[in-house]
Design an enzyme around this catalytic site. Structure first.
Site, mmCIF file in Angstrom:
data_model
loop_
_atom_site.group_PDB
_atom_site.id
_atom_site.type_symbol
_atom_site.label_atom_id
_atom_site.label_comp_id
_atom_site.label_asym_id
_atom_site.label_seq_id
_atom_site.Cartn_x
_atom_site.Cartn_y
_atom_site.Cartn_z
ATOM 1 N N LEU A 86 -15.899 -30.356 54.091
ATOM 2 C CA LEU A 86 -14.598 -29.850 54.506
ATOM 3 C C LEU A 86 -13.870 -30.882 55.359
ATOM 4 C CD1 LEU A 86 -15.643 -26.211 55.486
ATOM 5 C CD2 LEU A 86 -14.826 -27.062 53.271
ATOM 6 N N CYS A 87 -12.613 -31.062 55.048
ATOM 7 C CA CYS A 87 -11.783 -32.005 55.804
ATOM 8 C C CYS A 87 -11.138 -31.265 56.967
ATOM 9 C CB CYS A 87 -10.716 -32.608 54.894
ATOM 10 S SG CYS A 87 -9.611 -33.743 55.762
#
Length: 263
Positions: A86-87
């Protein structure tokens, strides 16, 4: 391998989060690798994730806390792509923005906050509230069966995605896994499909969901027929009976009136 500073820091943080866990969050490092942490987020009330059991991992770099972890959520949620990095500003996508003062609890609270928002980023998905509620209701089953793959691939242990038969979850959360299986037994959940085997709801039994107007009318007609069959001739011909009574009453009144006039 963790540096001495990272090992010391993560050991201290494990003690802190165990003694004072944030709401809806529990986490611990793997027995075999202190850089690999496993967390469970319980879906908060007033969200489509309510009651859901969301399992994921934080993979810390050897130089933590001077660099952030990779963050993944393995349980399908309708918010994130399962097992995808996840960014986030607190993840390894943004090492320069990471604050060494942030701890594991800070990272997981940030993840929960982002999860309950609608902001999009790399690794997130867009789903309806109904889809997220549906996935929440199946999350326990998914975690402990690997999405039902325990039936087909019980020996695969290395993968945290669907296909490992729930082996990785069971290894990291044995007590929770036991509770999940007891919950599935109590609620008659089919381990292979995640569906409730206690019986279909009234909608599918009637067969009108998604059906045509003719199908719906057929159901209505059948209900009317059952109703009429159970009420008998008198109830089915109520108007006819009432009319007959009125006719007889008027006829008798006229006869009496004629007799009084003749006398």
């Amino acid at each position: 391998m963790a540096s001495k500073a990272a090992h010391k820091r993560l050991t201290r943080e494990y003690k802190t989060i165990s003694e004072n866990p944030p709401p809806y969050i529990t986490a611990h490092p793997s027995d075999s690798n202190i850089l690999e942490w496993h967390y469970i987020i319980t879906g908060p009330e007033d969200t489509p994730y309510h009651g859901g059991q969301y399992w994921g991992t934080l993979i810390f770099p050897p130089n933590y806390p001077f660099a952030p972890p990779a963050i993944r959520m393995h349980t399908p949620s309708g918010r994130f792509q399962p097992s995808t990095r996840l960014c986030l500003s607190i993840s390894d996508f943004h090492p320069r923005s990471f604050n060494p003062a942030w701890e594991v609890s800070t990272i997981l609270i940030g993840l929960l906050s982002f999860m309950t928002s609608e902001e999009m980023t790399t690794g997130s998905v867009s789903s309806t509230e109904a889809e997220r509620k549906y996935l929440a209701s199946r999350s326990r089953w998914w975690n402990s069966t690997g999405g039902g793959s325990h039936v087909k691939n019980p020996a695969q242990k290395g993968n945290v995605k669907a296909g490992d038969g729930g082996a990785k979850f069971r290894a990291e959360w044995p007590e929770v896994d036991k509770e999940n299986w007891e919950w599935m037994t109590k609620n008659k959940i089919d381990p292979a499909t995640g569906n409730n085997t206690g019986g279909a709801s009234c909608g599918p039994q009637l067969g009108i969901a998604g059906g045509s107007g003719h199908q719906t009318q057929a159901v209505v007609d059948a209900v009317v027929q059952r109703r009429d069959a159970g009420t008998g001739w008198l109830s089915s011909n109520r108007l006819l009976v009432v009319g007959a009574i009125i006719f007889v009453y008027v006829l008798i009144a006229r006869i009496l009136s004629d007799e009084d006039g003749a006398s």
